[in-house]
Design a protein around this motif. Structure first.
Motif, PDB file in Angstrom:
ATOM      1  N   HIS A  86     -28.057 -22.007  41.092  1.00 11.35           N
ATOM      2  CA  HIS A  86     -27.030 -22.327  42.094  1.00 11.35           C
ATOM      3  C   HIS A  86     -25.641 -22.084  41.501  1.00 11.35           C
ATOM      4  O   HIS A  86     -25.377 -22.428  40.346  1.00 11.35           O
ATOM      5  N   TYR A  87     -24.781 -21.494  42.315  1.00  5.19           N
ATOM      6  CA  TYR A  87     -23.397 -21.236  41.901  1.00  5.19           C
ATOM      7  C   TYR A  87     -22.506 -21.636  43.074  1.00  5.19           C
ATOM      8  O   TYR A  87     -22.520 -20.994  44.115  1.00  5.19           O
ATOM      9  N   ASP A  88     -21.743 -22.701  42.920  1.00  9.23           N
ATOM     10  CA  ASP A  88     -20.891 -23.217  43.987  1.00  9.23           C
ATOM     11  C   ASP A  88     -19.423 -22.963  43.662  1.00  9.23           C
ATOM     12  O   ASP A  88     -18.971 -23.213  42.542  1.00  9.23           O
ATOM     13  N   VAL A  89     -18.691 -22.491  44.662  1.00  5.89           N
ATOM     14  CA  VAL A  89     -17.246 -22.288  44.550  1.00  5.89           C
ATOM     15  C   VAL A  89     -16.583 -23.156  45.605  1.00  5.89           C
ATOM     16  O   VAL A  89     -16.914 -23.053  46.797  1.00  5.89           O
ATOM     17  N   ARG A  90     -15.666 -24.019  45.169  1.00  3.43           N
ATOM     18  CA  ARG A  90     -14.976 -24.916  46.097  1.00  3.43           C
ATOM     19  C   ARG A  90     -13.473 -24.688  45.959  1.00  3.43           C
ATOM     20  O   ARG A  90     -12.882 -24.918  44.893  1.00  3.43           O
ATOM     21  N   LEU A  91     -12.845 -24.240  47.048  1.00  2.00           N
ATOM     22  CA  LEU A  91     -11.436 -23.859  47.041  1.00  2.00           C
ATOM     23  C   LEU A  91     -10.664 -24.706  48.041  1.00  2.00           C
ATOM     24  O   LEU A  91     -11.109 -24.914  49.172  1.00  2.00           O
ATOM     25  N   THR A  92      -9.489 -25.177  47.622  1.00  3.38           N
ATOM     26  CA  THR A  92      -8.605 -25.958  48.487  1.00  3.38           C
ATOM     27  C   THR A  92      -7.203 -25.368  48.397  1.00  3.38           C
ATOM     28  O   THR A  92      -6.699 -25.130  47.291  1.00  3.38           O
ATOM     29  N   VAL A  93      -6.581 -25.136  49.549  1.00  2.00           N
ATOM     30  CA  VAL A  93      -5.249 -24.541  49.577  1.00  2.00           C
ATOM     31  C   VAL A  93      -4.361 -25.416  50.462  1.00  2.00           C
ATOM     32  O   VAL A  93      -4.648 -25.613  51.646  1.00  2.00           O
ATOM     33  N   GLY A  94      -3.279 -25.932  49.877  1.00  2.00           N
ATOM     34  CA  GLY A  94      -2.419 -26.879  50.566  1.00  2.00           C
ATOM     35  C   GLY A  94      -1.356 -26.224  51.433  1.00  2.00           C
ATOM     36  O   GLY A  94      -1.301 -25.000  51.594  1.00  2.00           O
ATOM     37  N   GLU A  95      -0.485 -27.058  51.987  1.00  2.00           N
ATOM     38  CA  GLU A  95       0.568 -26.581  52.880  1.00  2.00           C
ATOM     39  C   GLU A  95       1.497 -25.605  52.146  1.00  2.00           C
ATOM     40  O   GLU A  95       1.913 -25.842  51.008  1.00  2.00           O
ATOM     41  N   ASN A  96       1.787 -24.486  52.832  1.00  2.00           N
ATOM     42  CA  ASN A  96       2.694 -23.461  52.310  1.00  2.00           C
ATOM     43  C   ASN A  96       2.260 -22.916  50.950  1.00  2.00           C
ATOM     44  O   ASN A  96       3.081 -22.388  50.189  1.00  2.00           O
ATOM     45  N   ALA A  97       0.979 -23.032  50.647  1.00  2.00           N
ATOM     46  CA  ALA A  97       0.432 -22.507  49.398  1.00  2.00           C
ATOM     47  C   ALA A  97      -0.357 -21.231  49.689  1.00  2.00           C
ATOM     48  O   ALA A  97      -0.737 -20.956  50.827  1.00  2.00           O
ATOM     49  N   GLU A  98      -0.591 -20.462  48.626  1.00  7.67           N
ATOM     50  CA  GLU A  98      -1.358 -19.224  48.753  1.00  7.67           C
ATOM     51  C   GLU A  98      -2.341 -19.117  47.597  1.00  7.67           C
ATOM     52  O   GLU A  98      -1.986 -19.367  46.442  1.00  7.67           O
ATOM     53  N   LEU A  99      -3.566 -18.725  47.921  1.00  8.01           N
ATOM     54  CA  LEU A  99      -4.595 -18.477  46.917  1.00  8.01           C
ATOM     55  C   LEU A  99      -5.143 -17.076  47.122  1.00  8.01           C
ATOM     56  O   LEU A  99      -5.555 -16.708  48.224  1.00  8.01           O
ATOM     57  N   ARG A 100      -5.137 -16.314  46.047  1.00  9.14           N
ATOM     58  CA  ARG A 100      -5.816 -15.017  46.033  1.00  9.14           C
ATOM     59  C   ARG A 100      -7.024 -15.155  45.109  1.00  9.14           C
ATOM     60  O   ARG A 100      -6.859 -15.290  43.895  1.00  9.14           O
ATOM     61  N   TRP A 101      -8.199 -15.140  45.709  1.00 11.33           N
ATOM     62  CA  TRP A 101      -9.456 -15.317  44.973  1.00 11.33           C
ATOM     63  C   TRP A 101     -10.116 -13.943  44.884  1.00 11.33           C
ATOM     64  O   TRP A 101     -10.710 -13.443  45.833  1.00 11.33           O
ATOM     65  N   LEU A 102     -10.004 -13.301  43.705  1.00 12.23           N
ATOM     66  CA  LEU A 102     -10.384 -11.904  43.559  1.00 12.23           C
ATOM     67  C   LEU A 102     -11.270 -11.691  42.330  1.00 12.23           C
ATOM     68  O   LEU A 102     -10.906 -10.977  41.387  1.00 12.23           O
ATOM     69  N   PRO A 103     -12.450 -12.300  42.303  1.00  8.63           N
ATOM     70  CA  PRO A 103     -13.344 -12.111  41.157  1.00  8.63           C
ATOM     71  C   PRO A 103     -13.966 -10.721  41.159  1.00  8.63           C
ATOM     72  O   PRO A 103     -13.922  -9.995  42.162  1.00  8.63           O
ATOM     73  N   GLU A 104     -14.552 -10.348  40.024  1.00  9.01           N
ATOM     74  CA  GLU A 104     -15.341  -9.129  39.962  1.00  9.01           C
ATOM     75  C   GLU A 104     -16.684  -9.345  40.673  1.00  9.01           C
ATOM     76  O   GLU A 104     -16.973 -10.419  41.160  1.00  9.01           O
ATOM     77  N   GLN A 105     -17.495  -8.310  40.678  1.00  6.22           N
ATOM     78  CA  GLN A 105     -18.710  -8.326  41.480  1.00  6.22           C
ATOM     79  C   GLN A 105     -19.749  -9.322  40.950  1.00  6.22           C
ATOM     80  O   GLN A 105     -19.778  -9.657  39.771  1.00  6.22           O
ATOM     81  N   LEU A 106     -20.604  -9.749  41.859  1.00  5.96           N
ATOM     82  CA  LEU A 106     -21.795 -10.513  41.517  1.00  5.96           C
ATOM     83  C   LEU A 106     -22.979  -9.554  41.568  1.00  5.96           C
ATOM     84  O   LEU A 106     -23.251  -8.936  42.605  1.00  5.96           O
ATOM     85  N   VAL A 107     -23.682  -9.405  40.441  1.00  8.26           N
ATOM     86  CA  VAL A 107     -24.811  -8.486  40.343  1.00  8.26           C
ATOM     87  C   VAL A 107     -26.104  -9.296  40.378  1.00  8.26           C
ATOM     88  O   VAL A 107     -26.299 -10.208  39.568  1.00  8.26           O
ATOM     89  N   SER A 108     -26.970  -8.957  41.321  1.00 11.31           N
ATOM     90  CA  SER A 108     -28.257  -9.643  41.450  1.00 11.31           C
ATOM     91  C   SER A 108     -29.319  -8.811  40.739  1.00 11.31           C
ATOM     92  O   SER A 108     -29.849  -7.835  41.287  1.00 11.31           O
ATOM     93  N   ALA A 109     -29.625  -9.163  39.489  1.00 16.94           N
ATOM     94  CA  ALA A 109     -30.590  -8.407  38.687  1.00 16.94           C
ATOM     95  C   ALA A 109     -32.012  -8.673  39.162  1.00 16.94           C
ATOM     96  O   ALA A 109     -32.321  -9.748  39.697  1.00 16.94           O
ATOM     97  N   TYR A 110     -32.872  -7.708  38.933  1.00 15.23           N
ATOM     98  CA  TYR A 110     -34.269  -7.832  39.354  1.00 15.23           C
ATOM     99  C   TYR A 110     -34.917  -9.063  38.713  1.00 15.23           C
ATOM    100  O   TYR A 110     -34.764  -9.328  37.527  1.00 15.23           O
ATOM    101  N   GLY A 111     -35.614  -9.835  39.526  1.00 13.67           N
ATOM    102  CA  GLY A 111     -36.290 -11.036  39.052  1.00 13.67           C
ATOM    103  C   GLY A 111     -35.472 -12.298  39.139  1.00 13.67           C
ATOM    104  O   GLY A 111     -36.002 -13.399  38.961  1.00 13.67           O
ATOM    105  N   SER A 112     -34.171 -12.180  39.419  1.00 14.49           N
ATOM    106  CA  SER A 112     -33.319 -13.371  39.529  1.00 14.49           C
ATOM    107  C   SER A 112     -33.457 -13.979  40.918  1.00 14.49           C
ATOM    108  O   SER A 112     -33.904 -13.344  41.873  1.00 14.49           O
ATOM    109  N   ASP A 113     -33.025 -15.240  41.035  1.00 10.48           N
ATOM    110  CA  ASP A 113     -33.064 -15.968  42.306  1.00 10.48           C
ATOM    111  C   ASP A 113     -31.852 -16.884  42.339  1.00 10.48           C
ATOM    112  O   ASP A 113     -31.812 -17.907  41.650  1.00 10.48           O
TER     113      ASP A 113
END
Length: 246
Positions: A86-113
């Motif tokens: 499990h991989y959880d991302v929790r983001l909160t952005v307040g009044e007059n705020a800005e968030l740029r969430w720009l991670p690299e790719q998520l690769v799903s390798a064979y056999g993973s779940d």
């Protein structure tokens, strides 16, 4: 042995009062251009593996301008046990705020779940740029099992709730002509900005395998598929450069 870890980022108008790494998730302040405070996520060890429970929490407080990226792709791998990761991302952005969430790719390798969940809470005047990219299998291999869900609330009301599934454990048809049609890279770009309340984005085809759609709120969503990660990134970068030159 599985890993449980939570990294935390808190940005204010004046800086980064909270920057907490944990386990395989190392967060580092890095040099930025422009008005943003920049944080880069660095993988300190191989993760997520089967059974791992990882989380990142990022909070951009009132008036903050935060950019979060990553140093490399995240690769979901099979672990010593057959348990789902499990991989959880929790983001909160307040009044007059800005968030740029720009991670690299998520690769799903064979056999993973892997089950990945992203939850976003936006204030009414908040701005968000969020990019998610999934690569289904490393070069020459089949995809692992990957389930993702993106849920966004703005001013306490639902803006987007999207769930996707790929790989051997996903419902049938995910690789059919009406969904991926054999492509192995899929991505989403979500842009939320109060300026779209007066001038909503227009629906648009972006080549043969990408679309831009306005949402029921001051936002638009780009969805794209491509043969590989490079071509997918080119499509999403073109949208960013055309619509968000800053």
């Amino acid at each position: 042995m599985s890993v449980q870890a939570t990294a935390r980022i808190v940005a204010t108008r004046d800086g980064l009062p909270v920057l907490v790494s944990d386990g395989p998730l190392a967060v580092r302040r890095t040099r930025a251009t422009g008005p943003y405070t920049r944080v880069t996520v660095v993988g300190a060890m191989s993760a997520p593996l089967g059974g791992d429970r990882l989380a990142i929490e990022a909070d951009a407080g009132e008036g903050a301008r935060l950019l979060v990226d990553s140093a490399a792709a995240t690769v979901a791998l099979p672990g010593r046990t057959p348990e789902q990761a499990h991989y959880d991302v929790r983001l909160t952005v307040g009044e007059n705020a800005e968030l740029r969430w720009l991670p690299e790719q998520l690769v799903s390798a064979y056999g993973s779940d892997l089950r990945m969940r992203t939850r976003v809470e936006l204030a009414a005047t908040a701005r968000l740029v969020l990019r998610e990219e999934q690569i289904l299998g490393r070069y020459g291999e089949q995809s692992g099992t990957l389930a993702t869900r993106l849920t966004v609330h703005r001013a306490g009301r639902p803006l987007l709730d999207q769930e996707l599934g790929y790989g051997p454990g996903a419902p049938g048809g995910w690789d059919g002509p009406a969904v991926l049609a054999g492509h192995r890279a899929v991505g989403q770009l979500l842009v939320v900005d109060p300026q779209f309340e007066d001038k909503p984005a227009e629906p648009q085809l972006l080549g043969e395998t990408a679309t831009l759609m306005p949402l029921a709120g001051p936002a638009f969503l780009v969805t794209a598929v491509a043969p590989d990660a490079r071509q997918l990134r080119c499509v999403l970068d073109d949208v960013l450069q055309a619509r968000l030159p800053g």
